[in-house]
Design a protein around this motif. Structure first.
Motif, short mmCIF file in Angstrom:
data_model
loop_
_atom_site.label_atom_id
_atom_site.label_comp_id
_atom_site.label_asym_id
_atom_site.label_seq_id
_atom_site.Cartn_x
_atom_site.Cartn_y
_atom_site.Cartn_z
N ASP A 161 7.21 -0.34 52.78
CA ASP A 161 6.43 -0.66 51.68
C ASP A 161 7.18 -1.38 50.15
O ASP A 161 7.04 -1.84 50.00
CB ASP A 161 5.74 0.81 51.43
N ARG A 162 8.14 -0.53 50.34
CA ARG A 162 9.06 -1.45 48.95
C ARG A 162 9.39 -2.89 49.04
O ARG A 162 9.06 -4.00 47.95
CB ARG A 162 9.89 -0.25 48.86
N LEU A 220 4.06 -0.43 38.95
CA LEU A 220 4.86 -1.77 39.14
C LEU A 220 4.19 -3.22 38.73
O LEU A 220 4.65 -4.55 38.02
CB LEU A 220 5.09 -2.33 40.57
N ALA A 258 15.76 -6.73 43.71
CA ALA A 258 15.36 -7.82 45.02
C ALA A 258 16.44 -9.08 44.52
O ALA A 258 17.02 -9.43 45.81
CB ALA A 258 13.72 -7.62 45.01
N ARG A 288 -1.61 -0.87 45.56
CA ARG A 288 -0.74 0.54 45.41
C ARG A 288 0.38 -0.34 44.89
O ARG A 288 1.04 0.90 43.93
CB ARG A 288 -0.04 -0.08 46.84
N ALA A 289 0.87 -1.40 43.96
CA ALA A 289 1.79 -1.44 42.96
C ALA A 289 1.35 -1.15 42.20
O ALA A 289 1.96 -0.67 40.76
CB ALA A 289 2.27 -2.97 43.65
N ASP A 312 6.03 -4.16 48.38
CA ASP A 312 5.71 -4.73 47.02
C ASP A 312 6.37 -5.82 46.11
O ASP A 312 6.22 -6.32 44.71
CB ASP A 312 6.54 -3.32 45.77
N VAL A 313 7.69 -6.46 46.47
CA VAL A 313 8.46 -7.39 45.74
C VAL A 313 7.73 -8.14 46.11
O VAL A 313 7.72 -9.19 45.83
CB VAL A 313 10.02 -6.81 46.80
N ASP A 347 11.96 1.38 54.22
CA ASP A 347 10.41 1.32 53.51
C ASP A 347 10.20 -0.29 53.03
O ASP A 347 10.26 -0.52 52.49
CB ASP A 347 10.87 1.67 51.81
N LEU A 393 1.70 2.50 41.71
CA LEU A 393 3.24 2.70 40.68
C LEU A 393 3.64 2.01 40.20
O LEU A 393 4.82 2.53 40.33
CB LEU A 393 4.03 2.27 42.61
N LEU A 428 12.43 -4.01 39.48
CA LEU A 428 12.07 -3.89 40.83
C LEU A 428 12.76 -5.59 41.63
O LEU A 428 13.32 -5.84 42.18
CB LEU A 428 11.31 -3.24 41.69
N THR A 445 13.38 -5.96 53.95
CA THR A 445 12.80 -4.41 53.21
C THR A 445 14.04 -3.39 53.83
O THR A 445 13.37 -2.45 52.93
CB THR A 445 11.28 -4.47 53.62
#
Length: 146
Positions: free
Chosen positions: A26-27, A77, A105, A71-72, A30-31, A24, A75, A101, A21
């Motif tokens: 949190d990122r 996403l 990744a 959250r995603a 998200d992935v 971050d 954002l 994104l 990760t």
């Protein structure tokens, strides 16, 4: 199989589960959500999965998956589609930003594999990827919800 062989696999999994990760976390989550949605849609013939489907895929309870999805969504996403009838679940799918994104990744993942196998013969890298694919397939047979 030699005693302790499984430890090699789990040492590898532990190492990367804590590092992929980056700075971050949190990122990374998200992935993870986008990966789950994409995998579910692929296995479901392209149908957008529900929050409960994502929860099962990630091994979370519904509220945990819902928080990650919210959250995603916030954002940009992914998008959540309203239920299509009484008692139906809302469906979730990646937006263009989420797809971008996920592509980033995947490029990072490919780069890590290239770095880890730098100097290996091409046939060894192909064999490793094929064997890892077999592990993923075996996992799916053991746990059909994945």
């Amino acid at each position: 199989m030699e005693a302790g062989s499984g430890r090699v696999l789990f040492a590898f999994v532990r190492f990367w589960s804590r590092r992929w990760t980056g700075a971050d976390p949190d990122r990374g989550r998200d992935v993870m959500v986008l990966e789950a949605i994409t995998a579910l849609a692929g296995r479901g013939g392209g149908a957008a999965p529900s929050v409960n489907d994502v929860a099962r895929e990630l091994g979370l309870d519904q509220s945990g998956a819902s928080r990650l999805i919210t959250r995603a969504e916030r954002l940009g996403l992914l998008r959540r589609e309203a239920p299509r009838g009484v008692g139906a679940a809302s469906a979730v799918g990646a937006t263009p930003a989420g797809e971008a994104l996920l592509a980033d990744a995947h490029a990072w993942q490919d780069g890590v594999l290239r770095e880890l196998t730098a100097g290996w013969p091409d046939e060894d890298v192909r064999a490793l990827v094929a064997l890892m694919g077999r592990l993923v397939d075996a996992q799916a047979r053991l746990d059909p919800s994945t």
